[in-house]
Design a protein around this motif. Structure first.
Motif, PDB file in Angstrom:
ATOM      1  N   GLU A 218      -4.916   9.094  56.433  1.00  0.00           N
ATOM      2  CA  GLU A 218      -4.131  10.062  57.431  1.00  0.00           C
ATOM      3  C   GLU A 218      -4.656   9.909  58.908  1.00  0.00           C
ATOM      4  N   ALA A 219      -6.055   9.640  59.109  1.00  0.00           N
ATOM      5  CA  ALA A 219      -6.545   9.282  60.389  1.00  0.00           C
ATOM      6  C   ALA A 219      -6.017   8.262  60.984  1.00  0.00           C
ATOM      7  N   LEU A 220      -6.046   7.144  59.994  1.00  0.00           N
ATOM      8  CA  LEU A 220      -5.286   5.708  60.695  1.00  0.00           C
ATOM      9  C   LEU A 220      -3.976   5.696  60.770  1.00  0.00           C
ATOM     10  N   GLY A 221      -3.228   6.566  60.006  1.00  0.00           N
ATOM     11  CA  GLY A 221      -1.842   6.660  60.179  1.00  0.00           C
ATOM     12  C   GLY A 221      -1.556   7.565  61.474  1.00  0.00           C
ATOM     13  N   LEU A 222      -2.193   8.450  62.038  1.00  0.00           N
ATOM     14  CA  LEU A 222      -2.220   9.178  62.868  1.00  0.00           C
ATOM     15  C   LEU A 222      -2.231   8.326  64.272  1.00  0.00           C
ATOM     16  N   GLU A 265      -4.597   7.354  74.484  1.00  0.00           N
ATOM     17  CA  GLU A 265      -5.507   6.217  74.175  1.00  0.00           C
ATOM     18  C   GLU A 265      -6.766   6.781  73.488  1.00  0.00           C
ATOM     19  N   LYS A 266      -7.233   8.045  74.153  1.00  0.00           N
ATOM     20  CA  LYS A 266      -8.493   8.354  73.807  1.00  0.00           C
ATOM     21  C   LYS A 266      -8.370   9.037  72.353  1.00  0.00           C
ATOM     22  N   LYS A 267      -7.171   9.926  72.093  1.00  0.00           N
ATOM     23  CA  LYS A 267      -6.977  10.260  70.762  1.00  0.00           C
ATOM     24  C   LYS A 267      -6.942   8.981  69.713  1.00  0.00           C
ATOM     25  N   VAL A 268      -6.426   7.974  70.000  1.00  0.00           N
ATOM     26  CA  VAL A 268      -6.319   6.766  69.075  1.00  0.00           C
ATOM     27  C   VAL A 268      -7.629   6.306  68.807  1.00  0.00           C
ATOM     28  N   GLU A 269      -8.506   6.313  69.856  1.00  0.00           N
ATOM     29  CA  GLU A 269     -10.061   5.869  69.660  1.00  0.00           C
ATOM     30  C   GLU A 269     -10.717   7.063  68.789  1.00  0.00           C
ATOM     31  N   GLU A 270     -10.420   8.138  69.102  1.00  0.00           N
ATOM     32  CA  GLU A 270     -11.275   9.182  68.278  1.00  0.00           C
ATOM     33  C   GLU A 270     -10.854   9.119  66.620  1.00  0.00           C
ATOM     34  N   ILE A 276     -13.087   5.190  60.548  1.00  0.00           N
ATOM     35  CA  ILE A 276     -14.092   4.035  59.996  1.00  0.00           C
ATOM     36  C   ILE A 276     -15.401   4.945  59.688  1.00  0.00           C
ATOM     37  N   ASN A 277     -15.783   6.069  60.193  1.00  0.00           N
ATOM     38  CA  ASN A 277     -16.669   6.844  59.480  1.00  0.00           C
ATOM     39  C   ASN A 277     -16.467   7.050  58.094  1.00  0.00           C
ATOM     40  N   ILE A 278     -15.350   7.430  57.639  1.00  0.00           N
ATOM     41  CA  ILE A 278     -14.858   7.768  56.338  1.00  0.00           C
ATOM     42  C   ILE A 278     -15.316   6.629  55.589  1.00  0.00           C
ATOM     43  N   LEU A 279     -14.889   5.381  55.778  1.00  0.00           N
ATOM     44  CA  LEU A 279     -14.991   4.244  55.072  1.00  0.00           C
ATOM     45  C   LEU A 279     -16.679   3.892  54.925  1.00  0.00           C
ATOM     46  N   LYS A 280     -17.331   4.226  56.128  1.00  0.00           N
ATOM     47  CA  LYS A 280     -18.751   4.059  55.904  1.00  0.00           C
ATOM     48  C   LYS A 280     -19.423   5.016  54.954  1.00  0.00           C
ATOM     49  N   LYS A 281     -19.104   6.184  55.095  1.00  0.00           N
ATOM     50  CA  LYS A 281     -19.684   7.216  54.375  1.00  0.00           C
ATOM     51  C   LYS A 281     -19.670   6.920  52.924  1.00  0.00           C
ATOM     52  N   LEU A 290     -11.689  -3.759  56.144  1.00  0.00           N
ATOM     53  CA  LEU A 290     -10.994  -2.374  56.580  1.00  0.00           C
ATOM     54  C   LEU A 290     -11.511  -1.970  57.884  1.00  0.00           C
ATOM     55  N   ILE A 291     -12.558  -2.107  58.041  1.00  0.00           N
ATOM     56  CA  ILE A 291     -13.330  -1.745  59.510  1.00  0.00           C
ATOM     57  C   ILE A 291     -12.571  -2.481  60.468  1.00  0.00           C
ATOM     58  N   ASP A 292     -12.603  -3.630  60.325  1.00  0.00           N
ATOM     59  CA  ASP A 292     -12.129  -4.800  61.188  1.00  0.00           C
ATOM     60  C   ASP A 292     -10.603  -4.426  61.493  1.00  0.00           C
ATOM     61  N   LEU A 293      -9.759  -4.132  60.492  1.00  0.00           N
ATOM     62  CA  LEU A 293      -8.466  -3.897  60.394  1.00  0.00           C
ATOM     63  C   LEU A 293      -8.025  -2.732  61.538  1.00  0.00           C
TER      64      LEU A 293
END
Ligand code: GRG
Length: 302
Positions: A218-222, A265-270, A276-281, A290-293
Motif C-alpha cells: 500500500e505504501a509503495l503503491g501510493l 516529491e516529499k510525500k513520495v519520500e515519506e 522500507i521501515n516495514i521491510l526492516k521491522k 526490496l529496499i533497493d527496488l
C-alpha cells in the motif's frame, strides 16, 4: 549496463543484475505462454502488448517477496506472469478511446492503434482470462492456489481495481486529496499489494509477514502513483514512452495539481521510507533487493 542516478542504492550493480535476472525469468516465461505461431490476431495483440517493454515491477515484487520469505522463485513464476498479464490487460483497456484515449504505451503505438479497437478489447479480455487459467494450472498446493485466485480476483475485481478506474474516469468525483488517495489505493495499490502478498503465500510464510507485505504494497503503491503523476508533468517523452502531460491534458486531477510538485516529491519520500521501515521491522534476512527496488522506484524517470 545502464547506470542509475540513484545514490541511495547500496550496490547498483548487484541490484541491477538481480532486477535483470527476475525480469529475464518473467520475460522468458511470458514468451512461452503465448505461442508466437498462433494464427489469431488477438494472440498477436496480446504478445505485442506484453512484449513492448514495461518495468515488470509487479511480477518482480512477487518473485522477490517469495525469495525474501525463503521460498523458491520458480514456484512463484506463473503467478508472477499472471499478474503481469492482468496489469497489461488493464493498460490496454485504459488506453482505449472510451477510457483515457492514449495513442502511446511503453514508447510504442497503443494496442488499439496497432490492431484496432475490437482486437485490443479482446486482447485485454484474453490476457485477463488466460491469467487465471495459468494460475489454475500452476504447480502449487490446491488450498494455496485457491487463496491466490481469491486474493487476486478481489484485488482486480469490481470492488477494487475496476472501481478505482470507474472513479478515475468520473472526473466529478475528484475534489480532494482524500478522494485522490481512495482512487489510487483502489486503482494502483491493490494490484501492487497483491503482487507482494502472493509471493509470500507461495513461500508459505506466516500471517504477520503476509500482513506486512500488504502494508508495504500500500505504501509503495501510493508512492509509485504519486511519482507517476510527477513524471507525467516533469518527464521527457522519449523516456516515459508517451506524450508529457497526457494525464493532465486528459483533465485528470493529480497530486501535483493538488499539493504542488515539491510537496508531492516529499510525500513520495515519506511513503517510501514507510515502506522500507516495514521491510526492516517485519522481514528478517533477505530484504536488500526490496529496499533497493523501493529506492529505485522513488527515483525513476519513467
Ligand atoms: C480495468 C481498464 C482497467 C483499469 C484499471 C491499472 C489501471 C486501472 C489502469 C492503468 C493505467 C494507469 C496509469 C494506472 C495507474 C497505475 C500505473 C502507474 C500504471 C503504470 O504502471 P507501470 O509504470 O507500467 O508499472 P509499465 O509499462 O512499466 O508496466
Amino acid at each position: 549496463m545502464k547506470k542509475l542516478k540513484n545514490n541511495k542504492i547500496k550496490n547498483n550493480k548487484l541490484f541491477l543484475d538481480k532486477y535483470q535476472e527476475y525480469k529475464d525469468l518473467v520475460n522468458n516465461r511470458l514468451e512461452k505462454i503465448i505461442d508466437k505461431n498462433d494464427e489469431s490476431c488477438v494472440a498477436q495483440a496480446m504478445r505485442y502488448s506484453l512484449n513492448i517493454g514495461g518495468k515488470r515491477i509487479r511480477p518482480v515484487l512477487t518473485l522477490a517477496f517469495c525469495e525474501s520469505c525463503f521460498g523458491f522463485k520458480q514456484e512463484a513464476l506463473d503467478i508472477a506472469c499472471a499478474i503481469e498479464m492482468i496489469h497489461t490487460y488493464s493498460l490496454i483497456h485504459d488506453d482505449l478511446p472510451c477510457m483515457d484515449d492514449d495513442n502511446f504505451r511503453r514508447g510504442w503505438p497503443a494496442c488499439h492503434i496497432k490492431f484496432g479497437q475490437a482486437i485490443a478489447l479482446l486482447a485485454g479480455d484474453g490476457l485477463l482470462t488466460d491469467a487465471f487459467n495459468l494460475i489454475s494450472k500452476s504447480n502449487i498446493e490446491p488450498s494455496i492456489k485457491i487463496n491466490i485466485i481469491k486474493i487476486l480476483s478481489e484485488a482486480t475485481g469490481s470492488k477494487k481495481m475496476i472501481f478505482g478506474q470507474e472513479l478515475d474516469i468520473n472526473k466529478k468525483t475528484k475534489t480532494s486529496s482524500k478522494i485522490l488517495d481512495k482512487i489510487n489505493k483502489l486503482k494502483t495499490c491493490e494490484l501492487i499489494k497483491a503482487s507482494a502478498v502472493l509471493g509470500c503465500l507461495v513461500a508459505k510464510t506466516n500471517k504477520n509477514k503476509i500482513l506486512a507485505a500488504s502494508r508495504f504494497g500500500e505504501a509503495l503503491g501510493l508512492a509509485f502513483q504519486i511519482k507517476d503523476d510527477i513524471i507525467d508533468v516533469t518527464g521527457r517523452q522519449e523516456i516515459i514512452g508517451k506524450p508529457v502531460m497526457s494525464d493532465k491534458n486528459n483533465g485528470k486531477l493529480t497530486y501535483v495539481d493538488l499539493i504542488g510538485e515539491s510537496e508531492a516529491e516529499k510525500k513520495v519520500e515519506e511513503l517510501s521510507k514507510e515502506a522500507i521501515n516495514i521491510l526492516k521491522k517485519e522481514f528478517e534476512g533477505k530484504i536488500d533487493f526490496l529496499i533497493d527496488l523501493t529506492n529505485f522506484l522513488l527515483n525513476r524517470e519513467s
